[in-house]
Design an enzyme around this catalytic site. Structure first.
Site, PDB file in Angstrom:
ATOM      1  N   TYR A   1       1.651  11.280  -3.529  1.00  0.00           N
ATOM      2  CA  TYR A   1       2.380  11.693  -5.152  1.00  0.00           C
ATOM      3  C   TYR A   1       2.126  12.946  -4.765  1.00  0.00           C
ATOM      4  O   TYR A   1       0.814  13.537  -5.492  1.00  0.00           O
ATOM      5  CB  TYR A   1       1.098  10.797  -5.435  1.00  0.00           C
TER       6      TYR A   1
ATOM      7  N   CYS B   1       2.542  29.406 -15.547  1.00  0.00           N
ATOM      8  CA  CYS B   1       2.577  29.203 -16.800  1.00  0.00           C
ATOM      9  C   CYS B   1       1.843  29.127 -17.463  1.00  0.00           C
ATOM     10  O   CYS B   1       2.448  28.335 -18.543  1.00  0.00           O
ATOM     11  CB  CYS B   1       3.810  30.496 -17.418  1.00  0.00           C
ATOM     12  N   GLU B   2       0.996  28.227 -16.935  1.00  0.00           N
ATOM     13  CA  GLU B   2       0.485  26.792 -17.799  1.00  0.00           C
ATOM     14  C   GLU B   2      -1.420  27.866 -17.738  1.00  0.00           C
ATOM     15  O   GLU B   2      -1.504  27.214 -16.259  1.00  0.00           O
ATOM     16  CB  GLU B   2       0.540  25.691 -17.617  1.00  0.00           C
TER      17      GLU B   2
ATOM     18  N   ARG C   1      -1.281  16.285  -9.096  1.00  0.00           N
ATOM     19  CA  ARG C   1      -2.421  15.671  -9.346  1.00  0.00           C
ATOM     20  C   ARG C   1      -3.109  16.201  -9.774  1.00  0.00           C
ATOM     21  O   ARG C   1      -3.901  16.185 -11.070  1.00  0.00           O
ATOM     22  CB  ARG C   1      -2.866  15.382  -8.085  1.00  0.00           C
TER      23      ARG C   1
ATOM     24  N   PRO D   1       0.490  -1.109   0.084  1.00  0.00           N
ATOM     25  CA  PRO D   1      -0.378  -0.367  -0.362  1.00  0.00           C
ATOM     26  C   PRO D   1       1.079   1.269   0.116  1.00  0.00           C
ATOM     27  O   PRO D   1       1.899   1.033   0.134  1.00  0.00           O
ATOM     28  CB  PRO D   1      -0.937  -0.539   1.107  1.00  0.00           C
ATOM     29  N   GLY D   2       0.333   2.661  -0.364  1.00  0.00           N
ATOM     30  CA  GLY D   2       1.314   2.940  -0.469  1.00  0.00           C
ATOM     31  C   GLY D   2       0.365   4.574  -0.198  1.00  0.00           C
ATOM     32  O   GLY D   2       0.442   5.195   0.761  1.00  0.00           O
ATOM     33  N   ARG D   3      -0.993   5.385  -1.353  1.00  0.00           N
ATOM     34  CA  ARG D   3      -1.528   6.012  -1.373  1.00  0.00           C
ATOM     35  C   ARG D   3      -2.767   5.876  -0.024  1.00  0.00           C
ATOM     36  O   ARG D   3      -2.908   6.909   1.246  1.00  0.00           O
ATOM     37  CB  ARG D   3      -3.161   6.136  -2.273  1.00  0.00           C
TER      38      ARG D   3
ATOM     39  N   TYR E   1      -4.157  14.535 -13.684  1.00  0.00           N
ATOM     40  CA  TYR E   1      -5.466  13.430 -13.565  1.00  0.00           C
ATOM     41  C   TYR E   1      -6.190  14.623 -13.249  1.00  0.00           C
ATOM     42  O   TYR E   1      -7.625  13.659 -13.525  1.00  0.00           O
ATOM     43  CB  TYR E   1      -5.349  12.654 -12.508  1.00  0.00           C
TER      44      TYR E   1
HETATM   45  C1  LIG Z   1       3.898  -2.154  -8.135  1.00  0.00           C
HETATM   46  C2  LIG Z   1       3.424  -1.369  -7.023  1.00  0.00           C
HETATM   47  N1  LIG Z   1       2.715  -1.128  -6.283  1.00  0.00           N
HETATM   48  C3  LIG Z   1       2.420  -0.899  -5.125  1.00  0.00           C
HETATM   49  C4  LIG Z   1       1.914   0.792  -5.395  1.00  0.00           C
HETATM   50  C5  LIG Z   1       1.333   1.493  -4.543  1.00  0.00           C
HETATM   51  O1  LIG Z   1      -0.018   2.051  -5.177  1.00  0.00           O
HETATM   52  P1  LIG Z   1      -1.027   2.194  -4.748  1.00  0.00           P
HETATM   53  O2  LIG Z   1      -0.364   4.112  -4.044  1.00  0.00           O
HETATM   54  O3  LIG Z   1      -2.489   2.663  -4.723  1.00  0.00           O
HETATM   55  O4  LIG Z   1      -1.041   1.705  -2.670  1.00  0.00           O
HETATM   56  C6  LIG Z   1       2.398   0.822  -6.617  1.00  0.00           C
HETATM   57  C7  LIG Z   1       1.422   1.722  -7.325  1.00  0.00           C
HETATM   58  O5  LIG Z   1       0.553   2.214  -8.561  1.00  0.00           O
HETATM   59  C8  LIG Z   1       3.158   0.227  -7.741  1.00  0.00           C
HETATM   60  O6  LIG Z   1       3.014   0.859  -9.248  1.00  0.00           O
HETATM   61  N1  LIG Z   2       0.843   9.336  -8.986  1.00  0.00           N
HETATM   62  C1  LIG Z   2      -0.260   8.269  -9.111  1.00  0.00           C
HETATM   63  C2  LIG Z   2      -1.043   7.266  -8.480  1.00  0.00           C
HETATM   64  C3  LIG Z   2       0.372   6.201  -9.887  1.00  0.00           C
HETATM   65  C4  LIG Z   2       0.412   5.112  -8.449  1.00  0.00           C
HETATM   66  C5  LIG Z   2       1.998   4.579  -9.072  1.00  0.00           C
HETATM   67  N2  LIG Z   2       2.129   3.376  -9.834  1.00  0.00           N
HETATM   68  C6  LIG Z   2      -1.928   9.660  -8.247  1.00  0.00           C
HETATM   69  O1  LIG Z   2      -1.426  10.586  -7.707  1.00  0.00           O
HETATM   70  O2  LIG Z   2      -2.700   9.094  -8.174  1.00  0.00           O
END
Ligand SMILES: Cc1ncc(COP(=O)(O)O)c(C=O)c1O
Ligand SMILES: N[C@@H](CCCC[NH3+])C(=O)O
Length: 416
Positions: free
Chosen positions: A371, A343-344, A312, A274-276, A316
């Site tokens: 992110y 400037c965008e 972001r 998990p990241g997000r 997106y």
């Molecule tokens: C291989 C991999 N693992 C984990 C993550 C973490 O994803 P998230 O931040 O959606 O939990 C990502 C990003 O999408 C990824 O590319």
């Molecule tokens: N960077 C993206 C998600 C990409 C996750 C990486 N694989 C975001 O802000 O939502």
């Protein structure tokens, strides 16, 4: 749940008013809450309970070494996609034996370093990568632990830029071909097959796509077993979404229990990346209103934060909540576009937000812990923001604001 709340009419990060943080460290500024990081990590750890597991926080979401250190102290492992991320984990006191190395383009020098420090596993994404890794391991006289990242071809139902588990995406190995690629890996002397990996996308707001992917992966796991290839672990990647606006993503507990229910009878260690869901709501970005510019067509609040600081929304069209540090009780409510100085035309952090504003007001962009800083840049030669970590009553500067000297330090004028 996070620890950014209003008390007596002003926004706090844990026990500290964010106005005080802005006054001390300036704006734009990222503010993280240690308690929120810890809470989110523990939500996964508790959800996985007694099932053998390893939580590998995805470093790409927020790679500040103070963040990594907070998680390492809780026993977290790490998912990395570059040697830079590995060095960050090591600098933060993370254990290499709890690191999984993902990514489609691992270079030989990166493999070498990861083998040297002894990572837990390489998530291999192609046959070409298998051969390269086998060669590098052979040169070093080592055996590389591997999983294959398979692409199960499921629709994650998320933004196309952050969907990774479809046939047309560059990620992983087509699940139909995976048995052959496992057979190939088995024949390579300097590789040891440990598991299987899949990551279908990011900001998923339902469990269904994860379960669909898991069903397909388990068919593969069982068919490999019949062929004498027994796997120790199953890495389900990251991807669990968070609430930015009206989304209602599942809690880690719900997600984990549905996954574990499907594993019944199989002795597979679960790895999650998990990241997000750990970092996003553990951070806000503070920014101040420079000018109000109300025109015949639109009302703009020009703020000191911009797309280079938080990409972001521009990349997106992502929606992030923007709230005042001290909400005004009186004044004119208007629908503002919150735009930066870059400037965008795409340089906005929010559009059409109903707010009562005056120049000088402090705003917080919520859900900016993932992110956010990690995707920032120096576009328009802007110094990247400071980052601070709040821990109860204390505020720690964990990355000072950049200076112009920092920006040009690596550049050189040519002679003549
Ligand atoms: C291989 C991999 N693992 C984990 C993550 C973490 O994803 P998230 O931040 O959606 O939990 C990502 C990003 O999408 C990824 O590319
Ligand atoms: N960077 C993206 C998600 C990409 C996750 C990486 N694989 C975001 O802000 O939502």
């Amino acid at each position: 749940m996070d620890y950014f709340n209003y008390l007596d009419g002003q926004l706090f990060a844990e026990n500290v008013p964010v106005e005080r943080i802005a006054a001390e460290f300036g704006t734009p500024c990222y503010v993280y809450s240690r308690a929120t990081f810890e809470r989110h990590y523990k939500a996964y750890d508790n959800a996985l309970g007694d099932h053998p597991h390893l939580i590998c926080y995805a470093v790409k979401a927020n790679s500040n070494i103070a963040v990594l250190n907070v998680l390492a102290k809780l026993g977290s492992g790490f998912d990395i996609v570059s040697i830079g991320e590995l060095e960050r984990v090591l600098a933060a006191g993370g254990e290499p034996s709890k690191v999984v190395f993902s990514g489609v383009g691992k270079q030989a020098h990166e493999m070498r370093r990861a083998l040297e420090v002894g990572v837990h596993c390489f998530n291999v994404e192609s046959e070409a990568e298998l051969y390269r890794l086998n060669d590098v391991a052979a040169e070093m006289g080592l055996i590389a632990p591997i999983s294959l990242r398979v692409n199960p071809d499921v629709d994650a139902g998320t933004h196309p830029y952050i969907s990774t588990g479809l046939k047309e995406n560059k990620f992983g190995i087509d699940i139909q071909r995976a048995p052959d690629v496992y057979a190939l890996a088995k024949g390579l002397k300097n590789l040891a097959i440990k598991g299987v990996d899949c990551h279908i996308g990011s900001q998923l707001t339902e469990v269904r796509p994860f379960l669909d992917a898991l069903d397909r992966v388990l068919v593969l796991v069982d068919s490999l077993k019949e062929k004498g290839i027994e796997l120790n672990h199953l890495d389900l990647g990251g991807g669990l979404g968070v609430r930015y606006n009206q989304e209602t993503p599942p809690e880690p507990s719900e997600y984990a229990s549905e996954i574990i229910a499907k594993l019944k009878g199989r002795t597979l260690t679960l790895i999650m990346e998990p990241g997000r869901s750990i970092a996003a709501n553990a951070g806000i970005m503070l920014t101040r209103v420079e000018f109000l510019k109300c025109t015949e067509h639109r009302d703009f609040a020009v703020i000191d934060g911009a797309m280079n600081d938080l990409l972001r929304p521009a990349l997106y069209s992502a929606w992030q909540d923007i709230i005042p540090a001290v909400p005004r009780a009186t004044g004119e409510k208007r629908h503002y576009d919150l735009v930066g100085p870059v400037c965008e035309t795409g340089d906005f952090l929010g559009k059409d937000r109903e707010l009562i504003l005056e120049a000088g007001d402090l705003l917080a962009v919520r859900s900016a812990g993932a992110y956010g800083f990690a995707m920032s840049s120096n576009y328009n030669s802007r110094n990247r923001p400071a980052e601070v970590m709040v821990d109860g009553d204390n505020v720690h500067l964990i990355r000072r604001r950049e200076t112009i000297a920092d920006q040009i330090a690596l550049e050189k004028i040519i002679a003549e």
